[in-house]
Design an enzyme around this catalytic site. Structure first.
Site, short mmCIF file in Angstrom:
data_model
loop_
_atom_site.label_atom_id
_atom_site.label_comp_id
_atom_site.label_asym_id
_atom_site.label_seq_id
_atom_site.Cartn_x
_atom_site.Cartn_y
_atom_site.Cartn_z
CG ASP A 1 -0.03 4.75 5.93
OD1 ASP A 1 0.16 4.41 4.74
OD2 ASP A 1 -1.15 5.08 6.36
CG HIS A 2 0.15 0.14 4.51
ND1 HIS A 2 -0.66 -0.89 4.90
CD2 HIS A 2 -0.63 1.26 4.52
CE1 HIS A 2 -1.88 -0.44 5.15
NE2 HIS A 2 -1.90 0.86 4.93
CG ASN B 1 -1.83 1.22 1.25
OD1 ASN B 1 -1.41 2.32 0.86
ND2 ASN B 1 -3.05 1.06 1.70
CG ASP C 1 -4.58 -2.03 3.44
OD1 ASP C 1 -4.88 -2.72 4.44
OD2 ASP C 1 -4.58 -0.78 3.44
CG ASN D 1 -7.72 -1.20 5.84
OD1 ASN D 1 -6.88 -0.74 6.60
ND2 ASN D 1 -8.05 -0.61 4.71
CD GLU E 1 -4.89 4.33 0.91
OE1 GLU E 1 -5.41 5.47 0.85
OE2 GLU E 1 -4.34 3.88 1.94
#
Length: 262
Positions: free
Chosen positions: A252-253, A10, A150, A152, A37
DNA sequence: ATGGTAGACGCTCTA
């Protein structure tokens, strides 16, 4: 025997992350890469610098939000975007291809914001649609099927830095975990957990807002490789590339890489 | 009860 490496990442905007992605592709040299993303329409996807590294590219993007893409060193066939019956306004969160002997599904599962919210209900509905799609369109007993991206969702508290703080919260709630389990029960294996046992502290996402990475590995494991039995049989290694979460302007991943001997 | 950061977009939304 040849090795095939499949990666998921991501990137939190393909255009913002290009200065990290290009050197990473050169150093890790994965054969297949699933991106989430991307946050860009297909026409504006920065294909050239990636094609220069000998990747074919399949994109399914939208403006500002969501967006997925698959890169492959091999030819890609049967490119499928979204789920059957989706209209063109549906969020761009899934793309599937057949490449290098694998059926690869690249998924950006809905975040859900907060348990009980409209977005949360949309997440659960989306996961139900995903399950139907996988059940109807793929032969998990016979084919090498790779669901990655991802998700989530954490599988259980082993995937969480501070289970007490996250108990029942988004990414950790009972209904989300049940939906993930129902997906797995179609005939898939969480490859990371299969190969790493009950190893702790192995996370793939750390919140920017709380500086969760810098403040001591306060992460969650939400990026997964879910493999059909024939894919799991040839999977030799799954690892989280924490280095990509360090340094200047990271996502952030962290990426996750799976290796196969085929 | 809800901050903090990051990204795209355009003064706000999503994560």
């Amino acid at each position: 025997m040849t090795k095939v490496t499949i990666a998921t990442w991501n990137v939190n905007s393909i255009r913002a992350r290009l200065p990290r992605l290009i050197p990473w592709l050169k150093s890790r040299n994965p054969d297949i890469v699933c991106l989430q993303e991307t946050k860009v329409v297909d026409e504006l996807f920065p294909k050239e610098p990636i094609e220069e590294l000998y990747y074919n590219i399949a994109t399914f993007g939208q403006k500002t939000y969501n967006g997925v893409a698959i890169l492959s060193k091999g030819p890609m066939e049967d490119i499928t975007k979204g789920f059957p019956g989706d209209d063109e306004n549906e969020q761009k969160r899934a793309i599937a291809v057949r490449t290098m002997g694998f059926h690869v599904l690249d998924l950006y599962v809905v975040n859900g914001k907060e348990v009980g919210s409209d977005k949360y209900n949309y997440k659960l509905m989306w996961l139900k649609k995903l399950r139907e799609y996988v059940k109807n369109e793929f032969d998990l007993e016979k084919e090498r099927v790779v669901l990655t991206g991802d998700f989530n969702i954490t599988f259980d508290d082993l995937d969480v830095y501070d289970p007490k703080a996250w108990e029942g919260k988004i990414l950790c709630s009972k209904k989300e975990r049940e939906a993930l389990k129902e997906l797995i029960n179609l005939g898939l294996t969480d490859a990371f957990r299969q190969l790493h046992g009950n190893e702790e502290g192995q996370y793939t996402w750390w919140d920017f807002r709380t500086r969760a990475f810098q403040r001591g590995n306060r992460g969650l494991r939400i990026d997964h490789f879910l493999l059909s039995h024939p894919a799991m049989e040839v999977c030799t290694k799954v690892w989280i590339d924490r280095e990509a979460r360090e340094g200047e302007k990271p996502s952030d991943h962290a990426p996750v890489l799976a290796e196969f001997e085929v």
